[in-house]
Scaffold this motif. Structure first.
Motif, PDB file in Angstrom:
ATOM      1  N   LEU A  59     -54.689 -59.257  -5.107  1.00  0.00           N
ATOM      2  CA  LEU A  59     -54.651 -58.267  -6.181  1.00  0.00           C
ATOM      3  C   LEU A  59     -54.031 -58.925  -7.397  1.00  0.00           C
ATOM      4  CD1 LEU A  59     -53.363 -54.922  -4.567  1.00  0.00           C
ATOM      5  CD2 LEU A  59     -55.625 -55.323  -5.552  1.00  0.00           C
ATOM      6  N   ARG A  60     -54.413 -58.436  -8.575  1.00  0.00           N
ATOM      7  CA  ARG A  60     -53.752 -58.862  -9.802  1.00  0.00           C
ATOM      8  C   ARG A  60     -53.197 -57.643 -10.507  1.00  0.00           C
ATOM      9  NH1 ARG A  60     -55.682 -61.949 -15.333  1.00  0.00           N
ATOM     10  NH2 ARG A  60     -56.580 -59.899 -15.792  1.00  0.00           N
ATOM     11  N   LEU A  61     -51.890 -57.658 -10.670  1.00  0.00           N
ATOM     12  CA  LEU A  61     -51.219 -56.590 -11.400  1.00  0.00           C
ATOM     13  C   LEU A  61     -51.087 -56.971 -12.860  1.00  0.00           C
ATOM     14  CD1 LEU A  61     -48.321 -55.749  -8.912  1.00  0.00           C
ATOM     15  CD2 LEU A  61     -50.675 -54.900  -8.924  1.00  0.00           C
ATOM     16  N   SER A  62     -51.133 -55.963 -13.706  1.00  0.00           N
ATOM     17  CA  SER A  62     -50.938 -56.161 -15.135  1.00  0.00           C
ATOM     18  C   SER A  62     -49.803 -55.275 -15.613  1.00  0.00           C
ATOM     19  CB  SER A  62     -52.203 -55.814 -15.919  1.00  0.00           C
ATOM     20  OG  SER A  62     -53.285 -56.628 -15.531  1.00  0.00           O
ATOM     21  N   CYS A  63     -49.111 -55.742 -16.632  1.00  0.00           N
ATOM     22  CA  CYS A  63     -48.044 -54.965 -17.252  1.00  0.00           C
ATOM     23  C   CYS A  63     -48.215 -55.082 -18.757  1.00  0.00           C
ATOM     24  CB  CYS A  63     -46.685 -55.471 -16.823  1.00  0.00           C
ATOM     25  SG  CYS A  63     -45.305 -54.691 -17.695  1.00  0.00           S
ATOM     26  N   ALA A  64     -48.582 -53.975 -19.380  1.00  0.00           N
ATOM     27  CA  ALA A  64     -48.772 -53.953 -20.827  1.00  0.00           C
ATOM     28  C   ALA A  64     -47.507 -53.429 -21.494  1.00  0.00           C
ATOM     29  CB  ALA A  64     -49.965 -53.077 -21.177  1.00  0.00           C
ATOM     30  N   ALA A  65     -46.992 -54.197 -22.435  1.00  0.00           N
ATOM     31  CA  ALA A  65     -45.781 -53.821 -23.155  1.00  0.00           C
ATOM     32  C   ALA A  65     -46.143 -53.342 -24.552  1.00  0.00           C
ATOM     33  CB  ALA A  65     -44.825 -55.000 -23.239  1.00  0.00           C
ATOM     34  N   SER A  66     -45.384 -52.369 -25.023  1.00  0.00           N
ATOM     35  CA  SER A  66     -45.555 -51.880 -26.387  1.00  0.00           C
ATOM     36  C   SER A  66     -44.201 -51.540 -26.968  1.00  0.00           C
ATOM     37  CB  SER A  66     -46.488 -50.668 -26.412  1.00  0.00           C
ATOM     38  OG  SER A  66     -45.955 -49.611 -25.648  1.00  0.00           O
TER      39      SER A  66
END
Length: 124
Positions: free
Chosen positions: A18-25
């Motif tokens: 699996l590939r997890l993503s974390c989007a920061a803003s």
């Protein structure tokens, strides 16, 4: 303030990936380190991996080395966690976090902002 949103969790069979993503803003320019932690039912939240935002230096928990890879795309303000050879014991909620300092990259207390988490379930 920095906001973090994880995605990419799900159900996978043992041995899968699996590939997890974390989007920061928000005020992402003030962040120093991005990290991943995980928490299995009934267990403490544990460190998985971290990456320095500017230098790209990476750090892993010993049990994750060789299976997990953390990376970043600063242009997208996104951090990734590639997880290979997953096992049932990897089942947990995975959290993204960011630190405004570089003092405690492996400690939960070293992080200032957290995402809501994404569930990863590995079936045997």
């Amino acid at each position: 303030q920095v906001q973090l949103v994880e995605s990419g969790g799900g159900l996978v069979q043992a041995g899968g990936s699996l590939r997890l993503s974390c989007a920061a803003s928000g005020r992402t320019s003030i962040t120093q380190i991005m990290g991943w932690f995980r928490q299995a039912p009934g267990k403490e939240r544990e460190f998985v991996a971290a990456i320095w935002r500017n230098l790209g230096t990476t750090l892993y928990a010993d049990s994750m080395k060789g299976r997990f890879t953390i990376s970043r795309d600063n242009a997208k303000n996104t951090v990734y966690l590639q997880m290979n050879s997953l096992q049932p014991e990897d089942t947990a909620v995975y959290y993204c976090a960011t630190s405004l300092s570089t003092g405690q990259p492996m400690a939960r207390a070293g992080y200032d902002y957290w995402g809501q988490g994404t569930q990863v379930t590995v079936s045997s």
